[in-house]
Design a protein around this motif. Sequence first.
Motif, PDB file in Angstrom:
ATOM      1  N   ASN A  94       1.007  -1.250  -0.142  1.00 36.27           N
ATOM      2  CA  ASN A  94      -0.391   0.223   0.413  1.00 36.27           C
ATOM      3  C   ASN A  94       1.122   1.231   0.081  1.00 36.27           C
ATOM      4  OD1 ASN A  94      -2.103   2.369   0.489  1.00 36.27           O
ATOM      5  ND2 ASN A  94      -2.499   1.505   2.880  1.00 36.27           N
ATOM      6  N   LEU A  95       1.046   1.922  -1.340  1.00 39.75           N
ATOM      7  CA  LEU A  95       1.909   3.252  -1.102  1.00 39.75           C
ATOM      8  C   LEU A  95       0.627   4.840  -1.236  1.00 39.75           C
ATOM      9  CD1 LEU A  95       4.099   1.960  -4.119  1.00 39.75           C
ATOM     10  CD2 LEU A  95       4.501   2.286  -1.743  1.00 39.75           C
ATOM     11  N   VAL A  96      -0.522   3.713  -1.311  1.00 34.58           N
ATOM     12  CA  VAL A  96      -1.927   4.909  -1.212  1.00 34.58           C
ATOM     13  C   VAL A  96      -1.981   6.021   0.070  1.00 34.58           C
ATOM     14  CG1 VAL A  96      -4.120   5.697  -1.883  1.00 34.58           C
ATOM     15  CG2 VAL A  96      -2.042   4.321  -3.451  1.00 34.58           C
ATOM     16  N   GLY A  97      -2.402   5.059   0.841  1.00 32.52           N
ATOM     17  CA  GLY A  97      -2.777   6.006   2.550  1.00 32.52           C
ATOM     18  C   GLY A  97      -3.708   5.408   3.600  1.00 32.52           C
ATOM     19  N   ILE A  98      -3.530   5.271   4.985  1.00 31.54           N
ATOM     20  CA  ILE A  98      -4.083   4.574   5.257  1.00 31.54           C
ATOM     21  C   ILE A  98      -5.738   5.246   5.951  1.00 31.54           C
ATOM     22  CG2 ILE A  98      -4.020   4.530   8.233  1.00 31.54           C
ATOM     23  CD1 ILE A  98      -1.023   4.024   6.718  1.00 31.54           C
ATOM     24  N   GLY A  99      -6.341   4.134   5.874  1.00 31.72           N
ATOM     25  CA  GLY A  99      -7.464   4.590   6.661  1.00 31.72           C
ATOM     26  C   GLY A  99      -8.888   4.082   5.560  1.00 31.72           C
ATOM     27  N   ASP A 100     -10.007   4.281   5.720  1.00 34.00           N
ATOM     28  CA  ASP A 100     -10.746   3.441   4.083  1.00 34.00           C
ATOM     29  C   ASP A 100     -10.740   4.710   2.957  1.00 34.00           C
ATOM     30  OD1 ASP A 100     -12.651   2.775   2.927  1.00 34.00           O
ATOM     31  OD2 ASP A 100     -14.690   3.765   4.635  1.00 34.00           O
ATOM     32  N   SER A 104      -8.550   8.628   2.743  1.00 35.27           N
ATOM     33  CA  SER A 104      -8.008   7.965   3.847  1.00 35.27           C
ATOM     34  C   SER A 104      -7.744   9.619   4.878  1.00 35.27           C
ATOM     35  CB  SER A 104      -6.726   8.325   3.321  1.00 35.27           C
ATOM     36  OG  SER A 104      -6.772   7.187   1.693  1.00 35.27           O
ATOM     37  N   THR A 105      -7.046   8.452   6.306  1.00 35.54           N
ATOM     38  CA  THR A 105      -6.778  10.020   7.577  1.00 35.54           C
ATOM     39  C   THR A 105      -5.597   9.893   6.835  1.00 35.54           C
ATOM     40  OG1 THR A 105      -6.435   7.474   8.869  1.00 35.54           O
ATOM     41  CG2 THR A 105      -8.622   8.546   8.964  1.00 35.54           C
ATOM     42  N   VAL A 106      -4.292   9.326   6.793  1.00 29.84           N
ATOM     43  CA  VAL A 106      -2.896   9.665   5.935  1.00 29.84           C
ATOM     44  C   VAL A 106      -2.730   9.139   4.220  1.00 29.84           C
ATOM     45  CG1 VAL A 106      -0.634   9.027   6.282  1.00 29.84           C
ATOM     46  CG2 VAL A 106      -2.267   9.056   8.846  1.00 29.84           C
ATOM     47  N   ARG A 107      -1.977   9.984   3.970  1.00 31.20           N
ATOM     48  CA  ARG A 107      -2.256  10.273   2.509  1.00 31.20           C
ATOM     49  C   ARG A 107      -0.683   9.897   2.004  1.00 31.20           C
ATOM     50  NH1 ARG A 107      -4.546   9.172  -2.628  1.00 31.20           N
ATOM     51  NH2 ARG A 107      -2.763   8.499  -4.080  1.00 31.20           N
ATOM     52  N   PHE A 108       0.306   8.733   1.563  1.00 35.69           N
ATOM     53  CA  PHE A 108       1.263   9.068   0.949  1.00 35.69           C
ATOM     54  C   PHE A 108       1.405   9.197  -0.640  1.00 35.69           C
ATOM     55  CE2 PHE A 108       0.824   4.387   3.346  1.00 35.69           C
ATOM     56  CZ  PHE A 108       0.384   5.114   4.208  1.00 35.69           C
ATOM     57  N   GLY A 109       1.949   8.985  -0.975  1.00 31.01           N
ATOM     58  CA  GLY A 109       1.875  10.138  -2.237  1.00 31.01           C
ATOM     59  C   GLY A 109       1.580   8.845  -3.192  1.00 31.01           C
TER      60      GLY A 109
ATOM     61  N   PHE B  85      -1.237  18.396  -0.756  1.00 35.42           N
ATOM     62  CA  PHE B  85      -2.053  17.669  -2.626  1.00 35.42           C
ATOM     63  C   PHE B  85      -2.792  16.553  -0.885  1.00 35.42           C
ATOM     64  CE2 PHE B  85      -1.316  12.437  -2.887  1.00 35.42           C
ATOM     65  CZ  PHE B  85      -2.134  12.689  -3.659  1.00 35.42           C
ATOM     66  N   ALA B  86      -2.037  15.599   0.134  1.00 37.74           N
ATOM     67  CA  ALA B  86      -2.388  15.737   1.289  1.00 37.74           C
ATOM     68  C   ALA B  86      -3.706  15.905   1.922  1.00 37.74           C
ATOM     69  CB  ALA B  86      -1.357  15.123   1.811  1.00 37.74           C
ATOM     70  N   GLN B  87      -2.955  16.690   2.281  1.00 43.25           N
ATOM     71  CA  GLN B  87      -4.669  18.106   2.916  1.00 43.25           C
ATOM     72  C   GLN B  87      -5.709  17.719   2.339  1.00 43.25           C
ATOM     73  OE1 GLN B  87      -6.100  20.618   2.394  1.00 43.25           O
ATOM     74  NE2 GLN B  87      -7.131  20.674   4.958  1.00 43.25           N
ATOM     75  N   ALA B  88      -5.624  17.907   0.549  1.00 41.73           N
ATOM     76  CA  ALA B  88      -6.435  18.094   0.490  1.00 41.73           C
ATOM     77  C   ALA B  88      -7.667  16.991  -0.491  1.00 41.73           C
ATOM     78  CB  ALA B  88      -6.384  18.811  -1.519  1.00 41.73           C
ATOM     79  N   VAL B  89      -6.564  16.157  -0.250  1.00 39.17           N
ATOM     80  CA  VAL B  89      -7.288  14.758  -0.829  1.00 39.17           C
ATOM     81  C   VAL B  89      -8.145  13.863   1.039  1.00 39.17           C
ATOM     82  CG1 VAL B  89      -6.687  11.778  -0.762  1.00 39.17           C
ATOM     83  CG2 VAL B  89      -5.462  13.386  -2.252  1.00 39.17           C
ATOM     84  N   THR B  90      -7.286  14.336   2.197  1.00 36.43           N
ATOM     85  CA  THR B  90      -7.649  13.798   3.590  1.00 36.43           C
ATOM     86  C   THR B  90      -8.868  14.336   4.171  1.00 36.43           C
ATOM     87  OG1 THR B  90      -6.399  15.205   4.867  1.00 36.43           O
ATOM     88  CG2 THR B  90      -5.571  13.006   4.571  1.00 36.43           C
ATOM     89  N   SER B  91      -9.326  15.664   3.093  1.00 36.66           N
ATOM     90  CA  SER B  91     -10.684  16.551   4.218  1.00 36.66           C
ATOM     91  C   SER B  91     -11.543  16.355   2.486  1.00 36.66           C
ATOM     92  CB  SER B  91     -10.123  17.874   3.459  1.00 36.66           C
ATOM     93  OG  SER B  91      -9.842  18.688   2.259  1.00 36.66           O
ATOM     94  N   GLY B  92     -10.897  15.648   1.582  1.00 32.79           N
ATOM     95  CA  GLY B  92     -11.992  15.317   0.531  1.00 32.79           C
ATOM     96  C   GLY B  92     -12.699  16.686  -0.591  1.00 32.79           C
TER      97      GLY B  92
END
Lengths: 244, 273
Positions: A94-100, A104-109, B85-92
Motif C-alpha cells: 500500500n503506497l496510497v494511504g491509511i484508512g478508508d 484516507s486519514t493519512v495520505r502517502f504519495g 495534496f495530502a490535505q486536499a485528499v484527506t479533507s475530500g
Amino acid sequence: MTNFNRHELLIATMARLLIGTRHIAVGVSSPIPASAALLTRHQSNGATRVSILGDPSNTFWSDGGKELFDCAAQGRIDAFFFSGGQIDGAGNINLVGIGDYPRSTVRFGGSYGSAFLYYMIPRIILFRPDHDPRVLVPKVDFISAAGTSPPGVWRRGGPYALVTGKAVFHFDSNEGRFTLQSVHPGETLPDIQATTGFAFDVAPDLSETESPDATTLSLIRGSVGREIAATYPKFARESLGIAA
Amino acid sequence: MTTWTTVDEVASMIPDGSALALIRDGCGVAMSATRALIRRGVRDLRLVNVPTGGIQTDLLIGAGCVAELETSGVSLGEYGPAGRFAQAVTSGTLTLKEATCPAIHAGLQAAEKGAPFLPLRGVLGSDILRFRPDWRVINNPLNDAAEDPVVVIPAITPDIALFHCAMADDAGNVWVGRERDLITMAHAARQTLVTVERRYPGNLFDDAALAAGTLSSFYVTAVAPAAEGCKPLGFTGHYGEDEDALRAYAKASRRDAEFATYLAAYATAPAAV
C-alpha cells in the motif's frame, strides 16, 4: 571480525539477493537499494547492468519515462525495489494511504509504477529499514499492487524478498506467504514475532544474517561509495564515510 | 502557426476548467508559467500528471486552482510529502483519479494514435482498478485458448499540455532533447504551450542532430521565453534545484496558515517570476 554499520549490512544482504541478475533498476530516493545494486555490479565483474533513476551516468534510456516500463514489460529488468506505507503477509503493498479510501486519514504519495512493475519484474525486493507492526500489517488498507494473482492470470514477476532493519523474509508466490529466513545480528526471533503484524513461516534453517566480509566492506566503502556519492552525497558521507 | 508571446499570455491561454497535462519533476516543469497561472486566478483545472507530480501540482492545489487530479503519485521527493495534496485528499476537496505510471503513458499513447484505448498487462488485483470505473478488464481477444484477462486504459486527451524546454526557434519548433514524454504529451493534447530558456537562432530542423529531438511547431500553439523557468526545481542538464527554496516550500505546504503566507509572498508576487 570487522566492524560494520547497519546500512552496510543491509547493502551486503540485498546484494546477495541480487546475484545472477542481468539488469537491476532502482527507483528514486533509494540510496541503500542503489548501493546494493552497485555492489552486485562489482561482485559480478560488470556482468550485471544497473539503472538508477535520477542518475544520468547510470541510465541508458532515451525514450522518456515510459521506456523503463516498456523495458520491464518485455522482461528486460530482473530486479527492482519497492517500499510500502503498509506491507501485508500476502505480499500486498500500500503506497496510497491509511484508512478508508478515498477519505484516507493519512495520505502517502501514490502507487507510482507498482501495480504494473509487480507483475513484470521477477525479483521485487521489498525494503523497509524500520521493522514496525504499523507497517507490517495483517491486511493493507489499500492494495496498490497485489502480491499474488489467481491461476490463469498472466504474470512474470512479484515479491521475492522482504528486507527490514531486523530480518530477511523470502516470499513464496504459490503459498502467498513470507518465510523468515535470517535474523540480523543482535535481533531475536521473539522480538521479530512481536514487531511483525502479519503471520509468517519460519525457515527450518533459520540463521543469523551473514555479516559482510572484509572484501565486501572495502568495496562498499570504496568503489560503491564513490559511485553512490554522485546521486546521494549525504548518504555516502554519513553512512559509508565517503568524503565529499 | 506558433505565436511567440510572454509567460503571462501563456497563462491566459489556459481557460478555467481545462484538462491540463503536466510533466514530472526534472523533465521540464514550467514553474514560471505555473506562478503566472496562479496570479491570474485560474480555477477548476483538471490536472493530468505525466505520470507523477511534485511542487507544481501541490502549489496549484494549495492555491485553489484544481478540481480534479489524475496522478500516479505526488511527492516532494527527498523534501518529503506534498502537504497541500495530502490535505486536499484527506479533507475530500479534490476529485482524485488514482493511476499507475504506465497507465498514464498508455492513455496518452492511445490518444496520439487516435485509438480508443490501449491494453496494459498487470494492474489486476490492485484497488486502483476498483476506483477507476473507466478502466475496464476484457479478455484478450487474440487468445482463443484460454481465459486471459487484460486491463484496457482509455485514451487521455488533455485540452492543453504545458511544459518547459531548453529552446525553441523562430518558427516555434521546440527542442525537447531526450525528454520524449513531452512529444507524447504534445501529440495527445489538443494544444501545447511551451516556455523555453532561450530562443534558437535559425531552424532546428536544419541541424540533423537537433532535429531528432525536436517537436514540430505544428503541435505548438504558443512559446514564451522564461529563463530558469523550472526554478525552484532543477532542469536536467541545465541547472540544479534550489534546495533552500524547496525545503521552505515543503515546510510551508504542511500547514494551512504557513502555506497562505507562502502563497501571498512568493507565488503571487510578480517579482518572483
